[in-house]
Design a protein around this motif. Structure first.
Motif, PDB file in Angstrom:
ATOM      1  N   THR A 101      -0.685  -8.760   0.815  1.00 16.18           N
ATOM      2  CA  THR A 101      -1.779  -8.266   0.087  1.00 16.18           C
ATOM      3  C   THR A 101      -2.608  -7.542   0.637  1.00 16.18           C
ATOM      4  OG1 THR A 101      -3.258  -9.790   0.404  1.00 16.18           O
ATOM      5  CG2 THR A 101      -1.246 -10.679  -1.282  1.00 16.18           C
ATOM      6  N   THR A 102      -3.904  -7.205   0.065  1.00 13.20           N
ATOM      7  CA  THR A 102      -4.952  -6.063   0.562  1.00 13.20           C
ATOM      8  C   THR A 102      -5.044  -7.056   1.385  1.00 13.20           C
ATOM      9  OG1 THR A 102      -5.744  -6.441  -1.694  1.00 13.20           O
ATOM     10  CG2 THR A 102      -4.819  -4.443  -0.632  1.00 13.20           C
ATOM     11  N   PHE A 147      -3.351  -5.463   8.418  1.00  9.96           N
ATOM     12  CA  PHE A 147      -2.060  -4.114   7.826  1.00  9.96           C
ATOM     13  C   PHE A 147      -1.554  -3.414   8.903  1.00  9.96           C
ATOM     14  CE2 PHE A 147      -4.633  -3.639   3.547  1.00  9.96           C
ATOM     15  CZ  PHE A 147      -3.011  -3.555   3.231  1.00  9.96           C
ATOM     16  N   ILE A 159       1.261   4.212   3.374  1.00  7.19           N
ATOM     17  CA  ILE A 159       0.391   3.362   3.761  1.00  7.19           C
ATOM     18  C   ILE A 159       0.529   4.722   4.667  1.00  7.19           C
ATOM     19  CG2 ILE A 159      -0.498   1.627   5.135  1.00  7.19           C
ATOM     20  CD1 ILE A 159       1.869  -0.508   3.747  1.00  7.19           C
ATOM     21  N   LEU A 182      -7.324   0.928   6.491  1.00  9.77           N
ATOM     22  CA  LEU A 182      -7.783   0.596   5.172  1.00  9.77           C
ATOM     23  C   LEU A 182      -8.164  -0.825   5.009  1.00  9.77           C
ATOM     24  CD1 LEU A 182      -3.809   0.775   3.768  1.00  9.77           C
ATOM     25  CD2 LEU A 182      -5.871   2.724   3.410  1.00  9.77           C
ATOM     26  N   TYR A 204      -9.806  -3.580   2.219  1.00 13.10           N
ATOM     27  CA  TYR A 204     -10.837  -4.165   0.758  1.00 13.10           C
ATOM     28  C   TYR A 204     -11.618  -5.205   0.990  1.00 13.10           C
ATOM     29  CZ  TYR A 204      -6.006  -1.603   0.398  1.00 13.10           C
ATOM     30  OH  TYR A 204      -5.726  -0.673   0.561  1.00 13.10           O
ATOM     31  N   ILE A 220     -10.739   3.027  -2.272  1.00  9.46           N
ATOM     32  CA  ILE A 220     -10.079   1.479  -2.321  1.00  9.46           C
ATOM     33  C   ILE A 220      -8.365   2.720  -2.282  1.00  9.46           C
ATOM     34  CG2 ILE A 220      -8.945   0.029  -3.678  1.00  9.46           C
ATOM     35  CD1 ILE A 220     -10.782  -1.163  -1.825  1.00  9.46           C
ATOM     36  N   ASN A 249      -4.909   2.214  -3.052  1.00  8.73           N
ATOM     37  CA  ASN A 249      -3.532   1.869  -4.271  1.00  8.73           C
ATOM     38  C   ASN A 249      -2.264   2.735  -3.193  1.00  8.73           C
ATOM     39  OD1 ASN A 249      -1.448   1.107  -5.079  1.00  8.73           O
ATOM     40  ND2 ASN A 249      -1.802   1.999  -7.094  1.00  8.73           N
ATOM     41  N   ASP A 306      -7.882  -7.363  -3.883  1.00  9.92           N
ATOM     42  CA  ASP A 306      -6.685  -8.497  -4.030  1.00  9.92           C
ATOM     43  C   ASP A 306      -5.918  -8.042  -5.248  1.00  9.92           C
ATOM     44  OD1 ASP A 306      -5.103 -10.150  -3.470  1.00  9.92           O
ATOM     45  OD2 ASP A 306      -6.612 -12.430  -3.493  1.00  9.92           O
ATOM     46  N   ARG A 328      -1.364  -6.432  -4.645  1.00 10.70           N
ATOM     47  CA  ARG A 328      -0.111  -5.831  -4.009  1.00 10.70           C
ATOM     48  C   ARG A 328       0.162  -4.197  -4.246  1.00 10.70           C
ATOM     49  NH1 ARG A 328       2.365 -11.257  -1.903  1.00 10.70           N
ATOM     50  NH2 ARG A 328       2.379 -13.038  -2.904  1.00 10.70           N
TER      51      ARG A 328
END
Length: 270
Positions: A135-136, A140, A153, A159, A161, A170, A172, A264, A266
């Motif tokens: 998840t965010t 990473f 990515i 990244l 969040y 943000i 995605n 938060d 995916r």
């Protein structure tokens, strides 16, 4: 190639059932076209298209040390795939993604010899998308073993969040994320008055006509809105925040003092 199965919160290694995966593949996306007809008009009018459920197929060898042990493994196999609930399937060739799936066929064991059998089984993913295992809010890094190449990515930019400024971006990595269809949680922690959260990229704007204190949390959970676990939907503009693929520019107003906003979710992939 190996398949890992998660069932009822437990991660299952198919080799414990004597299984070796020979094949796993997904069918293409099914397009459901919505149309209307009009008198004196040739053809139809296209009013929209949705994606259907996704069919997945797998083939396995099953092997026991002898014929009796193979029969016991087959019984355990029937127990494994006898479920009314969704399971998660991860293909070792793409270890950062998983499919939420239902068992969607019966299967027969074709005996190759006294201690080896082969069978095919079908699964149905209710969504057309697979999802990232991470998840965010996970790190990473490839050391985390949650991510893989081919997940869109970026590597040239961090990244983030969790933000403490009124303007931020943000990212995605997956398909367009509409929280009425896919999970998305946005948390605002801190004091505010007439809080507004705007995705300037999509134009989506959430407003809350009340106030919050320094220790309060406002939560946008898909299309529901809460303050300290109490529903405040009637005090909002009833809107949701969606995310386009790629970078989304955000602006928050109505903040007071220090605060933190957390995204938060995916990533979802076709």
């Amino acid at each position: 190639m190996e398949l890992t199965i998660q069932k009822e919160g437990l991660t299952i290694n198919p080799s414990d059932y004597g299984l070796t995966c020979l094949k796993f593949h997904k069918q293409s996306v099914a397009h459901n076209h919505l149309t209307e007809t009009m008198e004196s008009l040739d053809g139809v009018i296209h009013t929209g298209t949705t994606f259907g459920a996704r069919e997945l197929q797998a083939s396995f060898w099953q092997k026991g040390d002898n014929h009796i042990l193979l029969q016991l493994l087959i019984d355990e196999l029937h127990q494994l795939f006898a479920t009314r609930e969704e399971i998660f399937i991860t293909d070792s060739r793409q270890p950062g993604k998983r499919w939420k799936a239902l068992v969607n066929s019966t299967y027969d064991i074709d005996y190759i010899n006294a201690r080896t059998g082969k069978f095919d089984i079908d699964f149905l993913s209710p969504r057309p998308y697979c999802e990232s295992i991470g998840t965010t809010l996970d790190p990473f890094t490839f050391d985390s073993e949650l991510w893989q190449v081919g997940m869109n990515i970026p590597t040239d930019r961090d990244l983030v969040y969790k933000h403490r400024t009124n303007r931020f971006q943000i990212y995605n990595a997956g398909v367009y994320l509409d929280p009425s269809k896919l999970p998305l949680r946005i948390l605002y922690k801190g004091a505010s008055n007439n809080l507004t959260i705007k995705n300037k990229t999509t134009g989506d704007t959430f407003t809350y006509s009340g106030s919050s204190g320094a220790n309060d949390t406002i939560l946008l959970d898909r299309i529901q809105h809460f303050k300290n676990n109490v529903n405040i939907f009637s005090d909002t503009n009833h809107k949701r925040i969606s995310l386009l693929t790629g970078w989304n520019d955000f602006e928050i107003t109505g903040t007071s003092g220090s605060f933190e906003v957390i995204f938060d979710f995916r990533f979802y992939y076709l």
